[in-house]
Design a protein around this motif. Sequence first.
Motif, PDB file in Angstrom:
ATOM      1  N   LEU A  28       0.649  -1.238   0.125  1.00 50.03           N
ATOM      2  CA  LEU A  28       0.170  -0.011   0.192  1.00 50.03           C
ATOM      3  C   LEU A  28       0.927   1.376   0.050  1.00 50.03           C
ATOM      4  CD1 LEU A  28      -2.748  -0.843   2.704  1.00 50.03           C
ATOM      5  CD2 LEU A  28      -3.140  -0.824   0.219  1.00 50.03           C
ATOM      6  N   VAL A  29       1.947   1.224   0.571  1.00 47.21           N
ATOM      7  CA  VAL A  29       2.783   2.409   0.968  1.00 47.21           C
ATOM      8  C   VAL A  29       3.613   2.613  -0.413  1.00 47.21           C
ATOM      9  CG1 VAL A  29       5.064   3.452   1.866  1.00 47.21           C
ATOM     10  CG2 VAL A  29       3.218   2.204   3.364  1.00 47.21           C
ATOM     11  N   GLU A  30       3.966   1.753  -1.086  1.00 47.48           N
ATOM     12  CA  GLU A  30       4.750   1.464  -2.303  1.00 47.48           C
ATOM     13  C   GLU A  30       3.648   2.109  -3.584  1.00 47.48           C
ATOM     14  OE1 GLU A  30       6.103  -2.379  -3.131  1.00 47.48           O
ATOM     15  OE2 GLU A  30       7.765  -2.311  -1.680  1.00 47.48           O
ATOM     16  N   THR A  31       2.588   1.850  -3.456  1.00 43.77           N
ATOM     17  CA  THR A  31       1.567   2.132  -4.370  1.00 43.77           C
ATOM     18  C   THR A  31       1.188   3.861  -4.434  1.00 43.77           C
ATOM     19  OG1 THR A  31       0.334   0.107  -4.624  1.00 43.77           O
ATOM     20  CG2 THR A  31      -0.732   1.861  -5.065  1.00 43.77           C
ATOM     21  N   ALA A  32       1.032   4.105  -3.097  1.00 44.03           N
ATOM     22  CA  ALA A  32       0.691   5.562  -2.462  1.00 44.03           C
ATOM     23  C   ALA A  32       2.189   6.426  -3.094  1.00 44.03           C
ATOM     24  CB  ALA A  32       0.577   5.641  -1.216  1.00 44.03           C
ATOM     25  N   GLU A  34       4.388   5.623  -5.495  1.00 43.10           N
ATOM     26  CA  GLU A  34       4.477   5.615  -7.137  1.00 43.10           C
ATOM     27  C   GLU A  34       3.497   6.388  -7.724  1.00 43.10           C
ATOM     28  OE1 GLU A  34       4.526   1.593  -8.132  1.00 43.10           O
ATOM     29  OE2 GLU A  34       6.386   0.951  -7.066  1.00 43.10           O
ATOM     30  N   LYS A  35       2.143   6.458  -7.351  1.00 39.46           N
ATOM     31  CA  LYS A  35       1.063   7.001  -7.831  1.00 39.46           C
ATOM     32  C   LYS A  35       0.764   8.297  -7.285  1.00 39.46           C
ATOM     33  CE  LYS A  35      -0.729   2.670  -9.568  1.00 39.46           C
ATOM     34  NZ  LYS A  35      -2.143   1.774  -9.781  1.00 39.46           N
ATOM     35  N   GLY A  36       1.322   8.599  -6.190  1.00 36.20           N
ATOM     36  CA  GLY A  36       0.854   9.832  -5.614  1.00 36.20           C
ATOM     37  C   GLY A  36      -0.460   9.895  -4.828  1.00 36.20           C
ATOM     38  N   THR A  37      -1.201   8.568  -4.537  1.00 37.10           N
ATOM     39  CA  THR A  37      -2.436   8.538  -4.385  1.00 37.10           C
ATOM     40  C   THR A  37      -2.390   8.438  -2.636  1.00 37.10           C
ATOM     41  OG1 THR A  37      -2.193   5.957  -4.313  1.00 37.10           O
ATOM     42  CG2 THR A  37      -3.125   7.317  -6.157  1.00 37.10           C
ATOM     43  N   PRO A  38      -3.476   8.648  -2.202  1.00 33.07           N
ATOM     44  CA  PRO A  38      -3.282   8.738  -0.404  1.00 33.07           C
ATOM     45  C   PRO A  38      -3.253   7.171  -0.224  1.00 33.07           C
ATOM     46  CG  PRO A  38      -5.489   9.732  -1.333  1.00 33.07           C
ATOM     47  CD  PRO A  38      -4.676   9.218  -2.560  1.00 33.07           C
ATOM     48  N   LEU A  39      -2.576   7.034   1.130  1.00 33.55           N
ATOM     49  CA  LEU A  39      -2.266   5.940   1.892  1.00 33.55           C
ATOM     50  C   LEU A  39      -3.471   5.613   2.791  1.00 33.55           C
ATOM     51  CD1 LEU A  39      -0.254   3.544   2.736  1.00 33.55           C
ATOM     52  CD2 LEU A  39       0.724   5.240   4.430  1.00 33.55           C
ATOM     53  N   VAL A  40      -4.279   4.567   2.590  1.00 30.11           N
ATOM     54  CA  VAL A  40      -5.170   4.268   3.357  1.00 30.11           C
ATOM     55  C   VAL A  40      -5.087   2.949   4.050  1.00 30.11           C
ATOM     56  CG1 VAL A  40      -7.685   3.884   3.594  1.00 30.11           C
ATOM     57  CG2 VAL A  40      -6.848   5.343   1.705  1.00 30.11           C
ATOM     58  N   LEU A  41      -4.812   3.029   5.661  1.00 29.38           N
ATOM     59  CA  LEU A  41      -4.557   2.098   6.380  1.00 29.38           C
ATOM     60  C   LEU A  41      -5.916   1.766   7.198  1.00 29.38           C
ATOM     61  CD1 LEU A  41      -1.000   2.800   7.214  1.00 29.38           C
ATOM     62  CD2 LEU A  41      -1.771   0.980   5.663  1.00 29.38           C
ATOM     63  N   ASN A  54       1.692  12.067  -1.176  1.00 28.63           N
ATOM     64  CA  ASN A  54       2.900  13.106  -1.608  1.00 28.63           C
ATOM     65  C   ASN A  54       3.404  13.627  -0.074  1.00 28.63           C
ATOM     66  OD1 ASN A  54       0.728  14.751  -1.119  1.00 28.63           O
ATOM     67  ND2 ASN A  54       1.045  15.706  -2.922  1.00 28.63           N
ATOM     68  N   ALA A  55       2.680  13.567   1.044  1.00 33.44           N
ATOM     69  CA  ALA A  55       3.174  14.197   2.383  1.00 33.44           C
ATOM     70  C   ALA A  55       3.785  12.923   3.174  1.00 33.44           C
ATOM     71  CB  ALA A  55       1.891  14.698   2.971  1.00 33.44           C
ATOM     72  N   LEU A  56       4.181  11.764   2.871  1.00 33.46           N
ATOM     73  CA  LEU A  56       4.589  10.691   3.499  1.00 33.46           C
ATOM     74  C   LEU A  56       6.354  11.106   3.839  1.00 33.46           C
ATOM     75  CD1 LEU A  56       3.349   7.510   1.931  1.00 33.46           C
ATOM     76  CD2 LEU A  56       2.461   8.531   4.253  1.00 33.46           C
ATOM     77  N   GLY A  57       6.586  11.178   4.948  1.00 34.52           N
ATOM     78  CA  GLY A  57       8.045  11.339   5.239  1.00 34.52           C
ATOM     79  C   GLY A  57       8.859   9.989   5.551  1.00 34.52           C
ATOM     80  N   TYR A  58       8.128   9.414   6.256  1.00 31.03           N
ATOM     81  CA  TYR A  58       8.617   7.758   6.649  1.00 31.03           C
ATOM     82  C   TYR A  58       7.427   6.833   7.136  1.00 31.03           C
ATOM     83  CZ  TYR A  58       8.667   8.982  11.636  1.00 31.03           C
ATOM     84  OH  TYR A  58       8.302   9.467  12.773  1.00 31.03           O
ATOM     85  N   ILE A  59       7.840   5.556   7.098  1.00 29.19           N
ATOM     86  CA  ILE A  59       6.774   4.548   7.421  1.00 29.19           C
ATOM     87  C   ILE A  59       7.527   3.705   8.222  1.00 29.19           C
ATOM     88  CG2 ILE A  59       4.719   2.884   7.135  1.00 29.19           C
ATOM     89  CD1 ILE A  59       4.251   5.372   5.956  1.00 29.19           C
ATOM     90  N   ASP A  60       7.225   3.096   9.578  1.00 31.22           N
ATOM     91  CA  ASP A  60       8.098   2.217  10.419  1.00 31.22           C
ATOM     92  C   ASP A  60       7.070   1.352  10.656  1.00 31.22           C
ATOM     93  OD1 ASP A  60       9.612   0.893  12.090  1.00 31.22           O
ATOM     94  OD2 ASP A  60       9.035   2.080  13.726  1.00 31.22           O
TER      95      ASP A  60
END
Length: 73
Positions: A28-32, A34-41, A54-60
């Motif tokens: 989901l993170v990779e798709t968000a 690559e495509k600039g779409t929202p990450l929905v968890l 486009n606002a993601l800084g990091y994901i742990d």
Amino acid sequence: MEIRIGVQHVAREVVLESEQTPDEVQKLVETALEKGTPLVLTDERGHHVVVPGNALGYIDIGSETRGRVGFGG
């Protein structure tokens, strides 16, 4: 599993507990990204967390193994 999300230009990170697998979250993170779409968890209680891709800084992404409860060794 615990997921921590750093958002650009935001001092606090977003933390949630999720039943999703680490592989699902990573895809989901990779798709968000690559495509600039929202990450929905989805968290443990079924609430959706939406972060602009486009606002993601990091994901742990934590491991699926849960910690022990109690005083055992």
